[in-house]
Design a protein around this motif. Structure first.
Motif, PDB file in Angstrom:
ATOM      1  N   LEU A 363      19.950   9.662  -2.407  1.00  0.00           N
ATOM      2  CA  LEU A 363      19.509  10.060  -1.077  1.00  0.00           C
ATOM      3  C   LEU A 363      20.483   9.470  -0.077  1.00  0.00           C
ATOM      4  N   THR A 376      13.846   8.682   4.770  1.00  0.00           N
ATOM      5  CA  THR A 376      14.214  10.051   4.415  1.00  0.00           C
ATOM      6  C   THR A 376      15.732  10.195   4.320  1.00  0.00           C
ATOM      7  N   LEU A 379      19.127  14.943  -0.351  1.00  0.00           N
ATOM      8  CA  LEU A 379      19.118  14.821  -1.800  1.00  0.00           C
ATOM      9  C   LEU A 379      20.403  15.380  -2.413  1.00  0.00           C
ATOM     10  N   LYS A 411      15.400  17.298   1.780  1.00  0.00           N
ATOM     11  CA  LYS A 411      15.239  15.916   2.205  1.00  0.00           C
ATOM     12  C   LYS A 411      14.093  15.279   1.416  1.00  0.00           C
ATOM     13  N   TYR A 412      14.309  14.040   0.995  1.00  0.00           N
ATOM     14  CA  TYR A 412      13.337  13.332   0.169  1.00  0.00           C
ATOM     15  C   TYR A 412      13.225  11.874   0.585  1.00  0.00           C
ATOM     16  N   ARG A 414      12.413   8.133  -1.444  1.00  0.00           N
ATOM     17  CA  ARG A 414      12.208   7.470  -2.739  1.00  0.00           C
ATOM     18  C   ARG A 414      11.127   6.409  -2.566  1.00  0.00           C
ATOM     19  N   TYR A 420       9.874  10.386  -6.201  1.00  0.00           N
ATOM     20  CA  TYR A 420      10.418  10.952  -4.967  1.00  0.00           C
ATOM     21  C   TYR A 420       9.390  11.869  -4.312  1.00  0.00           C
TER      22      TYR A 420
END
Length: 529
Positions: A363, A376, A379, A411-412, A414, A420
């Motif tokens: 990320l 955020t 990815l 967008k992710y 963790r 995720y």
């Protein structure tokens, strides 16, 4: 159930590698076993191998040369894997085309791929003819899949095309890095892009995900709502099950709840699927259907979901009703299949799970550097199944395929446990009062309301030019809810600044053929008012 080989290294494919031949060899000892069942009959593994080899010979005899493209515009049927694998066996490059496209989009695909032959379902022949009339590129060979009602001038029936050739003795001498097939992106933001995949790519996805994560076995009956022309469907209903010798149930029609339930109950082909592959939109529609089967009527041991992040509420309701989990994951046309996923025995609803072994995930922030857990980021994926490029599109290829890494456009966040959580598409994230808001987070909260079937959130400017969130909501049949009620519902569950400032109730949401919500169409609708 996890395959016993889950922790063993996956061997590299050999220097001489043809994916179609690889699948034929895998199932050489299962000649009598049913490989595919469609609306009209079935095909054993032995019959499939012979038809693939005959198709390959016929294709080369028709004048198609190695590495030339052939178009597949076909509904899911037993003929689809014959044409796809037969082209690969011959060293040609099948181009799987979305059957829901317009004639203009098919014409673009014909011209862009310069396909030398086209294989089409009888019901789609008028669409292809309309596309051929628009495209300046000439297709030399036109073959129509069964059942054939009437042949167009210059066209040939697939059965006649195949049975007129002796089986090709040996496959084309391809290697793992040779281009094996093309898949076009959904084109939700412009013209479709042709992702060029190698012969090795489906091998990697089948070994790393289908076998070692999902744990598919020879005893499974697989049924995918996503069609074979999608990257997701191609793995679900061809490369994954064929890699372990499972049986596949194919369906030509749209995957409506009623059509899906009919097959879950074993009313087609006299088999009940043990593994079903769907998408969040489909699962939501099925759970809302009054015809939802009882647990005792089905044989499902596991379901898979991809396309968009699965709301936790849907997964939990499905498990409560059927007693089996939905394994949510994310993949892409560019990576061919799922690279981040929950797994059997380890499901955390509301997240997309953990990296599939064999894939690395990063990320990154706007500065290109990694972001800490809880923040955020964009990815990126590093894995062996990435496409080589977008054919004839250097700019987009460089933007997406960055050395060993592929930029997903998602967008992710963790989490502390290494899982995720989806935050939306990179171009869908909203900044409200200087703080990023994930449309998906708001949408997932809205669908928890008993009256809400689906929701999509976009940003709209207010009178002062500041971004405010707006939700488009589809209610369940017969259900009622007010905008004030739904706003209060979200406020009770999320930070106050995240609730939608306005809500519009609509009959249905605009979506791509893969079921992804097209928020840009909602933005266009809003800006045109």
């Amino acid at each position: 159930m996890t395959d016993a080989r889950a922790d063993t290294p996956v061997p590299n494919p050999p220097a001489a590698f043809n994916f179609a031949q690889h699948l034929i060899e895998r199932n050489a000892g299962r000649a009598a076993k049913t490989a595919f069942i469609d609306d009209h009959g079935s095909l054993s593994y032995g019959e499939l191998a012979e038809r693939v080899r005959r198709f390959a010979a016929a294709l080369l005899a028709s004048g198609v040369r190695r590495e030339e493209r052939v178009l597949l515009l076909m509904h899911d049927s037993c003929d689809w894997p014959v044409c796809f694998l037969g082209a690969m066996y011959a060293g040609a490059v099948p181009v799987a085309v979305n059957t829901l496209l317009t004639a203009g989009d098919v014409a673009y695909t014909l011209q862009h791929s310069r396909a030398q032959a086209a294989f089409v379902s009888d019901a789609l022949l008028p669409l292809l003819q309309g596309a051929m009339a628009q495209a300046p590129h000439e297709v030399k060979q036109l073959v129509v899949s069964r059942p054939v009602k009437a042949l167009a001038d210059g066209a040939q029936a697939l059965d006649a095309f195949i049975t007129g050739a002796a089986p090709m003795a040996q496959p084309a001498a391809t290697g793992p890095d040779d281009i094996g097939f093309w898949l076009y992106s959904s084109g939700s933001t412009g013209r479709p892009k042709g992702a060029a995949h190698t012969h090795a790519n489906p091998y990697w996805t089948a070994e790393l995900y289908g076998t070692r994560v999902l744990g598919l076995t020879e005893q499974d009956v697989c049924f995918s709502a996503a069609k074979l022309f999608f990257a997701y469907g191609l793995g679900n209903a061809l490369s994954f099950p064929m890699s372990v010798g499972a049986t596949v149930l194919l369906m030509a029609e749209r995957p409506t709840p009623d059509a899906t339930f009919k097959r879950w109950r074993g009313e087609v082909g006299n088999v009940k699927p043990t593994v079903f592959f769907g998408a969040p939109t489909g699962f939501a529609g099925m759970l809302a259907s009054p015809a939802l089967p009882a647990r005792s009527e089905v044989a499902l041991r596991m379901c898979s979901s991809a396309g968009e992040a699965l709301p936790a509420e849907i997964g939990e309701r499905f498990r409560a009703h059927f007693g089996c989990d939905i394994i949510d994951g994310i993949g892409s046309t560019e990576m061919l299949h799922v690279y981040l996923s929950n797994r059997p025995g380890r499901v955390r609803y509301g997240t997309t799970g953990w990296p599939v072994p064999g894939y690395e995930i990063e990320l990154r922030g706007e500065d290109g550097r990694g972001v800490p857990d809880g923040e955020t980021g964009d990815l990126y994926i590093n894995g062996p199944s990435a496409a080589l490029m977008y054919w004839g599109n250097r700019e987009k290829s460089r933007e997406t395929f960055q050395g060993a890494w592929t930029k997903s456009g998602d967008k992710y966040v963790r989490n502390e446990d290494g899982s995720y959580t989806y935050s939306g598409r990179s171009d869908d994230m909203l900044k409200v009062s200087g703080i990023y808001v994930s449309p998906f987070e708001v949408e997932s909260t809205l669908v928890q309301h008993a009256a809400v079937l689906e929701a999509a959130v976009i940003g709209v400017p207010d009178d002062e030019g500041l971004t405010k969130t707006k939700a488009f909501v589809v209610l369940k049949p017969g259900a009622k809810a007010s905008d004030a009620e739904l706003k209060a519902f979200v406020k009770d569950r999320l930070a106050p600044y995240k609730y939608p400032r306005s809500i519009e109730f609509i009959a249905e949401l605009p979506k791509t053929a893969t079921g992804k919500i097209q928020r840009f169409k909602l933005r266009d609708l809003e800006s045109g008012r």
